[in-house]
Design an enzyme around this catalytic site. Structure first.
Site, PDB file in Angstrom:
ATOM      1  N   ASP A 257       0.821  -1.213   0.000  1.00 28.68           N
ATOM      2  CA  ASP A 257       0.000   0.000   0.000  1.00 28.68           C
ATOM      3  C   ASP A 257       0.858   1.268   0.000  1.00 28.68           C
ATOM      4  O   ASP A 257       1.793   1.377   0.807  1.00 28.68           O
ATOM      5  CB  ASP A 257      -0.870  -0.033   1.271  1.00 28.68           C
ATOM      6  CG  ASP A 257      -1.770   1.164   1.390  1.00 28.68           C
ATOM      7  OD1 ASP A 257      -2.722   1.250   0.616  1.00 28.68           O
ATOM      8  OD2 ASP A 257      -1.511   2.010   2.269  1.00 28.68           O
ATOM      9  N   GLU A 319       1.379  -0.686  -5.128  1.00 25.74           N
ATOM     10  CA  GLU A 319       0.427   0.381  -5.486  1.00 25.74           C
ATOM     11  C   GLU A 319       1.262   1.557  -5.991  1.00 25.74           C
ATOM     12  O   GLU A 319       1.612   2.455  -5.229  1.00 25.74           O
ATOM     13  CB  GLU A 319      -0.415   0.798  -4.274  1.00 25.74           C
ATOM     14  CG  GLU A 319      -1.534   1.734  -4.720  1.00 25.74           C
ATOM     15  CD  GLU A 319      -2.118   2.588  -3.605  1.00 25.74           C
ATOM     16  OE1 GLU A 319      -3.195   3.172  -3.829  1.00 25.74           O
ATOM     17  OE2 GLU A 319      -1.509   2.693  -2.522  1.00 25.74           O
TER      18      GLU A 319
HETATM   19  C1  GLC Z   1      -3.818   3.420  -0.398  1.00 25.59           C
HETATM   20  C2  GLC Z   1      -5.154   2.694  -0.281  1.00 25.59           C
HETATM   21  C3  GLC Z   1      -6.198   3.694   0.148  1.00 25.59           C
HETATM   22  C4  GLC Z   1      -5.795   4.224   1.511  1.00 25.59           C
HETATM   23  C5  GLC Z   1      -4.401   4.864   1.453  1.00 25.59           C
HETATM   24  C6  GLC Z   1      -3.846   5.108   2.831  1.00 25.59           C
HETATM   25  O1  GLC Z   1      -3.853   4.374  -1.397  1.00 25.59           O
HETATM   26  O2  GLC Z   1      -5.466   2.077  -1.502  1.00 25.59           O
HETATM   27  O3  GLC Z   1      -7.474   3.107   0.222  1.00 25.59           O
HETATM   28  O4  GLC Z   1      -6.718   5.188   1.932  1.00 25.59           O
HETATM   29  O5  GLC Z   1      -3.463   4.000   0.828  1.00 25.59           O
HETATM   30  O6  GLC Z   1      -3.492   3.872   3.444  1.00 25.59           O
END
Ligand code: GLC
Length: 602
Positions: A257, A319
């Site tokens: 993440d 991500e």
């Molecule tokens: C990532 C997740 C998102 C979350 C953010 C903070 O972007 O996909 O849903 O709010 O991280 O953890």
């Protein structure tokens, strides 16, 4: 979520030691974990066609993201849970997926619905128990489905014991596990001034003042999500222990993440202003001092070495919202291939309009400009308006959804899907501020309505709560189109989007050309139709794909010479246009509006 386009060394002795250590750890674990740790070669598939053993499993996988709150509620409390997912494994197997990416299920105050973790080695009671989790892993394995965990390494919850210790005093041994700094004195209003101009992705200053110690801590996201200090080696050690905990339990890998955000500029330089304000009213900045800093790659290499010390081709998915393919390639480790196996390519899936040349450019880049690494395409996730709405024109959305599915599943990339994408679930944002659950929607209303719209419950059937739950009220309301848009109804309709997805996934699984064949652009000056050929593999025919990106009929003639093919005789494999079913030549193919056609060269 950062930069989401929709919103706004090795030594051989060390390797041996690691292997021995890994074996000792395995030997101490229960049978579920051991069963799940078998190497991934020779994947025998139950109930689905065999997948050929031509590389690690993740290269040809369809990975399916589940937002656990919204998939299936098994205990009637209106919130989805792990046992609910286990109940739905037959469905997932029939769809043809290879792995589930589970959005966070760890104990959490749920400020950011699980992305604020207060204990990395347990399950939040509203989703179940560790025993439920082990059962899910074991049952999923019987369905030839792997489980990938969401790993949030950038920040913890402010209720995590590490942070509670860190905030307790300036001298606490864990003080330096987070990013604490002195402010810049007091402003005209008497309030303490933050150390610099860094802003949170979720609105306002990224610094939170703590009166007890008269210092600020840094939070990239909500103030309840303090950033860990990755410059402290103890943080890396603790987080890698967490990673081992789940690897030992049998998970197939991790989705990392917000991972480009791990490091910040140690000098705390102000970010440059770029002009204008965002949905939260903050002055826009370029995040050069808080995002994608080069130090992160050292952590990625060490993490990769860790997961590679386990058997079974464990995978790291990132991500990775990045500005271009050059930056993306760095996340693989470039020519060294020693960082993430699958950082997400966000260039193709988030073009957000049916622009043929942009699709062609980004698909070609993914094919040719990542040093032989393997692309991962994604169109939908829990942070962005669904592709149905981002690409749909309001009239031909169903045909456009087939075009998007075709790009995702006939490209040579690993495919990432999001629950409900296969049935055409729409984005259903709240209509009133008082109904918003996602805090960014409350803060940003009405410009930013938050992410509730893409997180509504899965639509299983035309029954109460769409078969998601038996509760009087579900945590988010079920979208109103559930009587027609649901799994049960679409299973009975041969022309449904669900069948389209199933056919594409099955073709991809069965056909060596679709699995591995090099992808070459055809008809490259055509600005209305996206066409490409997948070169034949292992004596199997080449496959041609032609997708009409416009609301008008288009006539195309394709020349596959670029793939060394002189013949034009084809056979239709799959199309959503009845008029194209008998297509037998690449000359003068007449594609109806937004038609998809896939054929093999005879
Ligand atoms: C990532 C997740 C998102 C979350 C953010 C903070 O972007 O996909 O849903 O709010 O991280 O953890």
């Amino acid at each position: 979520m950062r930069n989401s386009p929709f919103r706004s060394e090795s030594c051989s002795i060390c390797a041996v030691i690691l292997l021995v250590q890994a074996f000792l750890v395995f030997a101490s674990f229960h049978s579920v974990a051991l069963a799940a740790q078998q190497p991934a070669t020779n994947d025998a598939r139950v109930g689905t066609a065999p997948q050929h053993s031509d590389g690690p499993w993740w290269k040809h996988a369809v990975i399916y993201e589940i937002y656990p709150r919204s998939f299936q509620d098994s205990n009637g409390d209106g919130v989805g849970d792990l046992n609910g997912i286990t109940e739905r494994l037959d469905y997932l197997q029939s769809l043809g997926i290879d792995a589930i990416w589970l959005a966070p299920i760890y104990p959490s105050p749920q400020v950011d619905f699980g992305y604020d973790i207060s204990d990395y080695e347990n399950i939040d009671p509203q989703y179940g128990t560790l025993a439920d989790f082990d059962r899910l892993v074991a049952e999923a394995k019987k369905h030839n489905i792997r489980i990938i965990m969401d790993m949030v390494m950038n920040h913890t919850s402010d209720k995590h014991k590490w942070f509670l210790e860190s905030e307790s005093s300036k001298n606490n041994p864990k003080r330096d596990w987070y990013i604490w700094r002195d402010g810049k004195g007091v402003g005209p209003d008497g309030k303490p001034l933050p150390p610099n101009n860094w802003i949170s992705d979720f609105g306002g200053s990224a610094w939170q003042y703590d009166p007890k110690t008269n210092q600020f801590y840094y939070h990239e996201f909500y103030k309840q999500q303090p950033d860990l200090n990755w410059r402290n080696p103890e943080v890396e050690k603790a987080m890698f222990d967490v990673v081992r905990f789940w690897l030992d339990r049998g998970v197939a890998g991790f989705r990392l993440d917000a991972v480009p955000a791990l490091f910040e500029d140690p000098e705390l330089r102000d970010e440059p202003y770029t002009g204008g304000t965002d949905a939260y009213g903050d002055r826009k900045v370029s995040d050069i001092y808080t995002n994608n800093l080069p130090e992160v790659h050292g952590v990625m290499r060490r993490l990769r070495a860790l997961i590679d010390s386990y058997p079974g081709n464990r995978v790291l998915i990132g991500e990775t919202y990045l500005p271009n393919v050059e930056e993306l390639d760095k996340w693989y480790g470039g020519v060294k291939h020693n960082e993430l196996q699958l950082p997400m390519d966000m260039q193709v899936g988030f073009i957000n309009k049916l622009d043929v040349s942009a699709f062609r450019k980004h698909i070609n880049e993914a094919e040719n400009d990542i040093n032989g690494n393997w692309p991962l395409f994604v169109f939908d996730n829990h942070d962005n308006q669904r592709s149905w709405d981002r690409y749909g024109d309001g009239i031909h959305n169903a045909a456009i959804a087939r075009v998007i599915a075709s790009v995702l599943l006939t490209s040579r990339a690993t495919a990432l899907m999001y629950y409900g994408q296969e049935i055409g679930m729409v984005t259903t944002p709240p209509k009133r501020k008082q109904d918003v659950r996602d805090p960014i929607g409350i803060r940003g209303w009405p410009k930013e309505k938050g992410r509730d719209g893409e997180r509504t419950p899965m639509q299983w059937s035309d029954t109460k709560d769409a078969g998601f739950s038996t509760a009087a009220a579900t945590w988010l309301p079920v979208a109103t189109d559930y009587p027609t848009v649901n799994v049960e109804t679409e299973q009975g309709e041969p022309d449904s989007l669900l069948h389209w997805y199933k056919q594409l996934i099955a073709m991809r699984r069965n056909d060596p050309t679709l699995r591995d064949g090099k992808q070459l652009t055809l008809d490259e000056n055509n600005s209305s139709v996206l066409s490409y050929v997948r070169q034949g593999v292992g004596g199997n025919p080449a496959i041609v794909v032609a997708l009409n990106f416009t609301p008008s009929e288009q006539t195309i003639s394709l020349d596959p010479a670029i793939a060394g093919i002189t013949d034009n005789t084809v056979k239709t494999l799959l199309t959503d246009a009845p008029s194209l079913e008998q297509t037998n030549s690449l000359r003068n193919i007449v594609l109806p509006p937004f038609a998809s056609w896939i054929g093999s060269i005879q």
